[in-house]
Design a protein around this motif. Structure first.
Motif, PDB file in Angstrom:
ATOM      1  N   LYS A  46      35.100  44.144  34.719  1.00  0.00           N
ATOM      2  CA  LYS A  46      36.102  44.942  35.577  1.00  0.00           C
ATOM      3  C   LYS A  46      36.104  45.280  36.842  1.00  0.00           C
ATOM      4  O   LYS A  46      37.007  45.490  37.747  1.00  0.00           O
ATOM      5  CB  LYS A  46      36.228  46.098  34.407  1.00  0.00           C
ATOM      6  CG  LYS A  46      36.697  46.017  33.146  1.00  0.00           C
ATOM      7  CD  LYS A  46      36.662  47.319  32.474  1.00  0.00           C
ATOM      8  CE  LYS A  46      37.253  47.258  30.940  1.00  0.00           C
ATOM      9  NZ  LYS A  46      37.433  48.229  30.248  1.00  0.00           N
ATOM     10  N   ARG A  47      34.554  45.574  37.453  1.00  0.00           N
ATOM     11  CA  ARG A  47      34.616  45.866  38.718  1.00  0.00           C
ATOM     12  C   ARG A  47      34.876  44.793  39.692  1.00  0.00           C
ATOM     13  O   ARG A  47      35.419  44.842  40.647  1.00  0.00           O
ATOM     14  CB  ARG A  47      33.003  46.483  38.882  1.00  0.00           C
ATOM     15  CG  ARG A  47      32.665  46.705  40.384  1.00  0.00           C
ATOM     16  CD  ARG A  47      31.369  47.052  40.649  1.00  0.00           C
ATOM     17  NE  ARG A  47      30.606  45.804  40.277  1.00  0.00           N
ATOM     18  CZ  ARG A  47      29.391  45.922  39.774  1.00  0.00           C
ATOM     19  NH1 ARG A  47      29.161  46.875  38.985  1.00  0.00           N
ATOM     20  NH2 ARG A  47      28.768  44.883  39.643  1.00  0.00           N
ATOM     21  N   LEU A  50      38.985  44.478  39.513  1.00  0.00           N
ATOM     22  CA  LEU A  50      39.520  45.377  40.115  1.00  0.00           C
ATOM     23  C   LEU A  50      39.294  45.435  41.504  1.00  0.00           C
ATOM     24  O   LEU A  50      39.978  45.865  42.473  1.00  0.00           O
ATOM     25  CB  LEU A  50      39.194  46.875  39.653  1.00  0.00           C
ATOM     26  CG  LEU A  50      39.835  47.269  38.048  1.00  0.00           C
ATOM     27  CD1 LEU A  50      38.987  48.556  37.589  1.00  0.00           C
ATOM     28  CD2 LEU A  50      41.358  47.225  38.257  1.00  0.00           C
ATOM     29  N   GLU A  52      38.062  42.821  43.825  1.00  0.00           N
ATOM     30  CA  GLU A  52      38.755  41.681  44.348  1.00  0.00           C
ATOM     31  C   GLU A  52      40.112  41.381  44.479  1.00  0.00           C
ATOM     32  O   GLU A  52      40.803  41.433  45.337  1.00  0.00           O
ATOM     33  CB  GLU A  52      37.981  40.250  44.068  1.00  0.00           C
ATOM     34  CG  GLU A  52      38.419  39.265  44.809  1.00  0.00           C
ATOM     35  CD  GLU A  52      37.439  38.182  44.535  1.00  0.00           C
ATOM     36  OE1 GLU A  52      37.947  36.982  44.492  1.00  0.00           O
ATOM     37  OE2 GLU A  52      36.215  38.182  44.372  1.00  0.00           O
ATOM     38  N   GLY A  54      42.009  43.890  43.555  1.00  0.00           N
ATOM     39  CA  GLY A  54      42.829  45.386  44.124  1.00  0.00           C
ATOM     40  C   GLY A  54      42.924  45.343  45.531  1.00  0.00           C
ATOM     41  O   GLY A  54      43.881  45.542  46.162  1.00  0.00           O
ATOM     42  N   ILE A  55      41.650  44.808  46.212  1.00  0.00           N
ATOM     43  CA  ILE A  55      41.749  44.368  47.699  1.00  0.00           C
ATOM     44  C   ILE A  55      43.111  43.452  47.948  1.00  0.00           C
ATOM     45  O   ILE A  55      43.693  43.888  49.089  1.00  0.00           O
ATOM     46  CB  ILE A  55      40.568  44.149  48.236  1.00  0.00           C
ATOM     47  CG1 ILE A  55      39.514  45.461  48.023  1.00  0.00           C
ATOM     48  CG2 ILE A  55      40.620  43.929  49.457  1.00  0.00           C
ATOM     49  CD1 ILE A  55      38.074  45.089  48.339  1.00  0.00           C
ATOM     50  N   THR A  57      45.748  42.598  46.405  1.00  0.00           N
ATOM     51  CA  THR A  57      47.016  43.246  45.984  1.00  0.00           C
ATOM     52  C   THR A  57      47.367  44.502  47.369  1.00  0.00           C
ATOM     53  O   THR A  57      48.467  44.247  47.703  1.00  0.00           O
ATOM     54  CB  THR A  57      47.073  43.979  44.830  1.00  0.00           C
ATOM     55  OG1 THR A  57      46.789  43.018  43.776  1.00  0.00           O
ATOM     56  CG2 THR A  57      48.383  44.741  44.512  1.00  0.00           C
ATOM     57  N   GLU A  58      46.624  45.149  47.649  1.00  0.00           N
ATOM     58  CA  GLU A  58      46.529  46.383  48.921  1.00  0.00           C
ATOM     59  C   GLU A  58      46.999  45.441  50.241  1.00  0.00           C
ATOM     60  O   GLU A  58      47.824  45.771  50.744  1.00  0.00           O
ATOM     61  CB  GLU A  58      45.195  47.080  49.011  1.00  0.00           C
ATOM     62  CG  GLU A  58      45.104  48.006  47.951  1.00  0.00           C
ATOM     63  CD  GLU A  58      46.406  49.210  47.749  1.00  0.00           C
ATOM     64  OE1 GLU A  58      46.860  49.408  48.874  1.00  0.00           O
ATOM     65  OE2 GLU A  58      46.716  49.389  46.700  1.00  0.00           O
ATOM     66  N   THR A 122      41.258  36.010  47.155  1.00  0.00           N
ATOM     67  CA  THR A 122      40.400  36.193  46.122  1.00  0.00           C
ATOM     68  C   THR A 122      39.494  35.080  46.156  1.00  0.00           C
ATOM     69  O   THR A 122      39.963  33.913  46.463  1.00  0.00           O
ATOM     70  CB  THR A 122      41.175  36.196  44.718  1.00  0.00           C
ATOM     71  OG1 THR A 122      41.866  35.180  44.568  1.00  0.00           O
ATOM     72  CG2 THR A 122      41.995  37.434  44.803  1.00  0.00           C
ATOM     73  N   LYS A 161      43.275  41.113  33.391  1.00  0.00           N
ATOM     74  CA  LYS A 161      43.721  42.570  33.894  1.00  0.00           C
ATOM     75  C   LYS A 161      45.001  42.021  34.749  1.00  0.00           C
ATOM     76  O   LYS A 161      44.976  41.067  35.482  1.00  0.00           O
ATOM     77  CB  LYS A 161      42.864  43.159  34.998  1.00  0.00           C
ATOM     78  CG  LYS A 161      43.448  44.499  35.694  1.00  0.00           C
ATOM     79  CD  LYS A 161      43.297  45.736  34.671  1.00  0.00           C
ATOM     80  CE  LYS A 161      43.797  46.901  35.657  1.00  0.00           C
ATOM     81  NZ  LYS A 161      44.567  47.762  34.605  1.00  0.00           N
ATOM     82  N   PHE A 163      48.176  43.353  37.219  1.00  0.00           N
ATOM     83  CA  PHE A 163      48.482  44.494  38.164  1.00  0.00           C
ATOM     84  C   PHE A 163      49.964  44.194  38.422  1.00  0.00           C
ATOM     85  O   PHE A 163      50.581  43.076  38.741  1.00  0.00           O
ATOM     86  CB  PHE A 163      47.543  44.202  39.505  1.00  0.00           C
ATOM     87  CG  PHE A 163      46.330  44.289  39.671  1.00  0.00           C
ATOM     88  CD1 PHE A 163      45.751  45.369  39.906  1.00  0.00           C
ATOM     89  CD2 PHE A 163      45.659  43.400  38.981  1.00  0.00           C
ATOM     90  CE1 PHE A 163      44.385  45.550  39.829  1.00  0.00           C
ATOM     91  CE2 PHE A 163      43.989  43.265  39.051  1.00  0.00           C
ATOM     92  CZ  PHE A 163      43.573  44.525  39.308  1.00  0.00           C
ATOM     93  N   THR A 165      53.083  46.133  40.815  1.00  0.00           N
ATOM     94  CA  THR A 165      53.592  47.173  42.079  1.00  0.00           C
ATOM     95  C   THR A 165      54.671  46.645  42.545  1.00  0.00           C
ATOM     96  O   THR A 165      55.118  45.584  42.460  1.00  0.00           O
ATOM     97  CB  THR A 165      52.236  47.117  42.820  1.00  0.00           C
ATOM     98  OG1 THR A 165      52.515  48.299  43.747  1.00  0.00           O
ATOM     99  CG2 THR A 165      51.905  45.968  43.509  1.00  0.00           C
TER     100      THR A 165
END
Length: 173
Positions: A46-47, A50, A52, A54-55, A57-58, A122, A161, A163, A165
């Motif tokens: 999960k880490r 979230l 890789e 997450g960054i 996606t941001e 990624t 997972k 995402f 947005t």
């Protein structure tokens, strides 16, 4: 008649009870250790996702927000794997026009700026789904909805997972 009974050592039943008790405790300790190892591996998965994705996606959200417009004809929208090409600037402080493109290649989320070589957003996790949706509100305001699904595997454990947005192109209104 005095008879003294001296117990020297332990009996067979006592020995079997001690062995059974020690076996039970050993099994409980081993099961607990295995459960902790599995839980730790799941948390690591999960880490990884979230962190890789997450960054990445941001980064995409930030770039889309800075964009002037979406190049709809050159983008692959509402399909998997999607491609998003935007008219934007180099960065917030440099208003030199440039195109940026986001796409999927070999399970990696990629970004290409102008004519430069694409960079991977990624590396360690596999992105399995990338879809962009383009929406226009009224006559001027544009938005992009982003859907990214990633997975990571450690030994026989897999974590997936998704995402979702959306972001408005600030320079489009």
């Amino acid at each position: 008649m005095n008879s003294k009974v001296l117990n020297k050592g332990i009996g067979l039943i006592e020995a079997l009870l001690y062995v059974a008790l020690m076996s039970l405790l050993t099994i409980m300790v081993i099961n607990t250790a295995l459960a902790m190892n599995t839980t730790s591996a799941k948390a690591r998965l999960k880490r990884n996702i979230l962190g890789e994705v997450g960054i990445a996606t941001e980064r995409m959200i930030r770039e889309i927000r800075l964009a002037n417009s979406v190049l709809v004809a050159e983008s692959a929208l509402a399909v998997n794997p999607g491609i998003l090409k935007i008219n934007t600037t180099i960065d917030e402080n440099n208003s030199t026009p440039i195109t940026k493109e986001f796409y999927l290649a070999d399970g990696k989320l990629m970004m290409k700026e102008g004519g430069n070589q694409a960079i991977a957003l990624t590396e360690r996790v596999a992105v399995t789904r990338l879809i962009f949706y383009h929406t226009v509100s009224g006559t001027v305001s544009e938005a992009v909805v982003l859907e990214v699904t990633a997975e990571d595997t450690i030994k026989n454990l897999t974590e997936i997972k998704t995402f979702n947005t959306s972001t408005v192109l600030r320079r489009s209104y």
